[in-house]
Design a protein around this motif. Structure first.
Motif, PDB file in Angstrom:
ATOM      1  N   VAL A  44      36.497  36.771  46.112  1.00  0.00           N
ATOM      2  CA  VAL A  44      36.417  37.505  44.846  1.00  0.00           C
ATOM      3  C   VAL A  44      35.220  38.446  44.865  1.00  0.00           C
ATOM      4  O   VAL A  44      35.295  39.588  44.411  1.00  0.00           O
ATOM      5  CB  VAL A  44      36.340  36.523  43.660  1.00  0.00           C
ATOM      6  CG1 VAL A  44      36.116  37.283  42.355  1.00  0.00           C
ATOM      7  CG2 VAL A  44      37.604  35.695  43.581  1.00  0.00           C
ATOM      8  N   LEU A  45      34.124  37.973  45.431  1.00  0.00           N
ATOM      9  CA  LEU A  45      32.922  38.810  45.507  1.00  0.00           C
ATOM     10  C   LEU A  45      33.216  40.095  46.286  1.00  0.00           C
ATOM     11  O   LEU A  45      32.626  41.132  46.035  1.00  0.00           O
ATOM     12  CB  LEU A  45      31.805  38.030  46.195  1.00  0.00           C
ATOM     13  CG  LEU A  45      30.391  38.548  45.963  1.00  0.00           C
ATOM     14  CD1 LEU A  45      29.972  38.318  44.523  1.00  0.00           C
ATOM     15  CD2 LEU A  45      29.403  37.884  46.900  1.00  0.00           C
ATOM     16  N   ARG A  46      34.134  40.002  47.250  1.00  0.00           N
ATOM     17  CA  ARG A  46      34.494  41.187  48.035  1.00  0.00           C
ATOM     18  C   ARG A  46      35.648  41.961  47.433  1.00  0.00           C
ATOM     19  O   ARG A  46      36.223  42.838  48.080  1.00  0.00           O
ATOM     20  CB  ARG A  46      34.841  40.779  49.460  1.00  0.00           C
ATOM     21  CG  ARG A  46      33.656  40.306  50.258  1.00  0.00           C
ATOM     22  CD  ARG A  46      32.480  41.234  49.989  1.00  0.00           C
ATOM     23  NE  ARG A  46      31.406  41.010  50.922  1.00  0.00           N
ATOM     24  CZ  ARG A  46      31.370  41.526  52.134  1.00  0.00           C
ATOM     25  NH1 ARG A  46      32.319  42.291  52.550  1.00  0.00           N
ATOM     26  NH2 ARG A  46      30.345  41.277  52.904  1.00  0.00           N
ATOM     27  N   GLY A  47      36.043  41.613  46.226  1.00  0.00           N
ATOM     28  CA  GLY A  47      37.001  42.453  45.524  1.00  0.00           C
ATOM     29  C   GLY A  47      38.430  41.924  45.448  1.00  0.00           C
ATOM     30  O   GLY A  47      39.305  42.600  44.926  1.00  0.00           O
TER      31      GLY A  47
END
Ligand SMILES: Nc1ncnc2c1ncn2[C@@H]1O[C@H](COP(=O)(O)OP(=O)(O)O)[C@@H](O)[C@H]1O
Ligand SMILES: [Mg+2]
Lengths: 316, 258
Positions: A111-114
């Protein structure tokens, strides 16, 4: 070049100097390179050569003093979308939360990477399976072995399916078996079309994995090329002929008059290639075991380009 | 953004429940705190709460205010420091969201977990003892303005932590600053006091809560607007300072602890 060109990374004239304790250190002094889909490029260099700094500039982590970086045409320092195409595993820093499980790490960083939550969950399952960590999905990262941690780190670097993977010293500190697994993975990823740039100071790793090698020294590229071509370029012109038994005294003399030398059953011809046939004629019809051109390995190339003065005297 | 918030929430929750021993200790001490508040033992509520009156609901609002404000003030700083120590800080800089948005969602998620725990404990005690609290719903939005300003200061401290890597004593000392900001009765000190009280971080929200809880004053829209602007302005300033620090470390390469 018959390979279709699909340029993933383009770096142009990267420069970075650091100030520490009032001293200026030129960490990187003008590095340019391109990397295509499916290609593995090794950044080879000793400690302090500027490898990590290059990787950090290419991933958008450290801003270059001068020069440009493009990942699939986008500048990672300006355009956050570029970051969705880059996976980075840095040396000495972690991309794992020690107290989270393998699964939780993959989902969080996805999620942190999109990725969306659902995409991240799906990718986590796929990657755990692929990296043979499925039975460790619910194990906290701190309880995994060093090799498993490194695999999980690479998995986290890949969670958002980047087209470019930057690996800083991926096999450092791994035992032989784990290092082998990482190498296999890198080869697979490249064959699937991922562009991989890895740094290493272990020459054998570069020689085994890389299509191309870039030797970095003092922040500059001192040699660059396809691994095989580089090895050939730096190989001696010398040939070694192995006989079944040592030549007679008379033959020895005729060999020496040609400029070849012999030690036991091994005859050495210092080159060039055309003269080799004269030597073979002088040996005929003795049975030969092998005729071989001397090959450099990357260690020799590395030593030649980084410290020519330290090279051992020519053998033979 | 929404997805990131859920991911942060899941992360906070996973870390929270990973250590059952710590969770039990924390719940027990929370129960004790609330019980003592119920018995009117004022000082356990945190130094800020006495100013909110000595009735139970005043003490409880004071305790909530103190908890969310300290977490808001220190959250980013501790997070930056912890991530730097663990070596994961750079990963947040590699996210397309950027570190400021990641930390903002993280403190918001931490707040939700913290409030969830506080409210669950408080609710259970109210149920068991059969007591009720008389709280005006206006308390919640005012509390939000205080939290926004606390986050702003938290981001300023977080920026400092980015540049200096370790600021534990500053983070601890900052609580005294917070105490000063929350308890000083600027509104009693004439026109100058009123000005300072409108501009100083957290002050207008804290003053509103004092008025509502200790003196039973109704929530005036104008005062609420001032408190909201105050919260947003301090949050904006804090994010700006954090952004400057981020630019500095990206230039100097000072992320990995050089
Ligand atoms: N953040 C920094 N501040 C000051 N000097 C640095 C910093 N990062 C790297 N250096 C210096 O820059 C040079 C290159 O470092 P690095 O890129 O880490 O090399 P490598 O990864 O090849 O070992 C070294 O001399 C190192 O000491
Ligand atoms: Mg390095």
């Amino acid at each position: 070049m018959t390979r279709p060109r699909a340029e993933v990374l383009h770096a142009e004239a990267l420069h970075k100097r650091y100030r520490s304790d009032g001293r200026e250190v030129v960490a990187v002094g003008g590095v340019s390179l391109t990397l295509e889909a499916g290609e593995v490029l090794a950044f080879l260099g000793s400690n302090g050569a500027g490898k990590t700094t290059c990787i950090k500039m290419m991933s958008g982590l450290v801003r270059p003093d001068a020069g440009t970086v493009r990942v699939l045409g986008r500048d990672p320092h300006q355009d956050a979308r570029a970051l969705t195409q880059v996976g980075v595993v840095l040396e000495g820093t972690r991309n794992l939360y020690w107290r989270l499980t393998s699964q939780e790490n993959l989902e969080y960083f996805g999620v942190l990477r999109g990725l969306s939550g659902r995409q991240a969950r799906r990718r986590a399952t796929v990657l755990l399976e692929r990296f043979r960590l499925s039975d460790r999905a619910r194990t906290q990262a701190q309880e995994l072995s060093r090799g498993m941690q490194q695999k999980l780190s690479i998995a986290v670097g890949l969670v958002h399916e980047p087209r470019l993977l930057l690996l800083d010293e991926p096999t450092l500190g791994l035992d032989v078996e784990a290092a082998e697994e990482v190498k296999v993975l890198v080869r697979e990823l490249a064959s699937e079309g991922c562009a991989v740039l890895l740094t290493t100071h272990q020459l054998d790793v570069a020689q085994e994995l890389a299509h191309r090698v870039c030797i970095l020294h003092g922040g500059r590229v001192v040699a660059e090329g396809e691994t095989q071509a580089l090895l050939a370029r730096f190989s001696a012109q010398r040939y070694v002929i192995q006989l079944e038994e040592p030549p007679s005294h008379a033959r020895l003399q005729s060999l020496q008059s040609l400029g070849a030398s012999a030690q036991g059953g091994e005859v050495t011809w210092p080159g060039p290639a055309e003269g080799l046939y004269g030597v073979l004629q002088a040996l005929a019809p003795l049975p030969l075991l092998r005729v071989e051109r001397d090959r450099a390995d990357l260690t020799e190339v590395f030593l030649k380009v980084t410290r020519p003065e330290a090279l051992p005297p020519e053998r033979g | 953004m929404h997805g990131l918030f859920l991911a942060e929430l899941r992360r906070s929750w996973a870390l929270f429940r990973r250590y059952p021993g710590e969770v039990v200790t924390m719940l027990v001490s929370l129960v004790l705190v609330f019980l003592m508040l119920f018995w009117g033992v004022r000082y356990v509520a945190g130094p800020g709460s006495g100013a909110l009156g000595d009735r139970l609901d005043g003490l409880i609002v004071g305790y909530f205010l103190w908890s969310v404000a300290t977490l808001g003030l220190n959250g980013v700083g501790w997070a930056v420091q912890g991530e730097a120590a663990m070596g994961t800080l750079e990963q947040l800089f590699l996210s397309p969201f950027g570190p400021a948005r990641v930390f903002l969602t993280r403190v918001a998620a931490d707040l939700v977990v913290q409030l969830g725990v506080l409210l669950t404990v408080l609710g259970s005690i109210l149920l068991i003892t059969g007591r009720t609290l008389a709280l005006s719903p206006g308390v919640v939005p005012v509390m939000v303005t205080v939290v926004l300003a606390a986050w702003g200061l938290g981001f300023a401290l977080g920026g400092l932590a980015l540049r200096l890597k370790r600021i534990p004593s500053l983070l601890q000392l900052s609580q005294y600053g917070l105490l000063f900001l929350v308890t000083t009765p600027w509104e009693d000190w004439g026109d100058t006091g009123r000005w300072v009280g409108a501009v100083a971080p957290l002050a207008p929200g804290a003053a509103l809560l004092r008025g509502m809880m200790a003196r039973g004053e109704p929530l005036e829209l104008a005062d609420f607007v001032i408190a909201t602007l105050n919260g947003l302005a301090w949050l904006g300033l804090g994010l700006f300072l954090f952004h400057l620090a981020e630019r500095h470390v990206r230039r100097g390469g000072g992320l990995a602890g050089y």
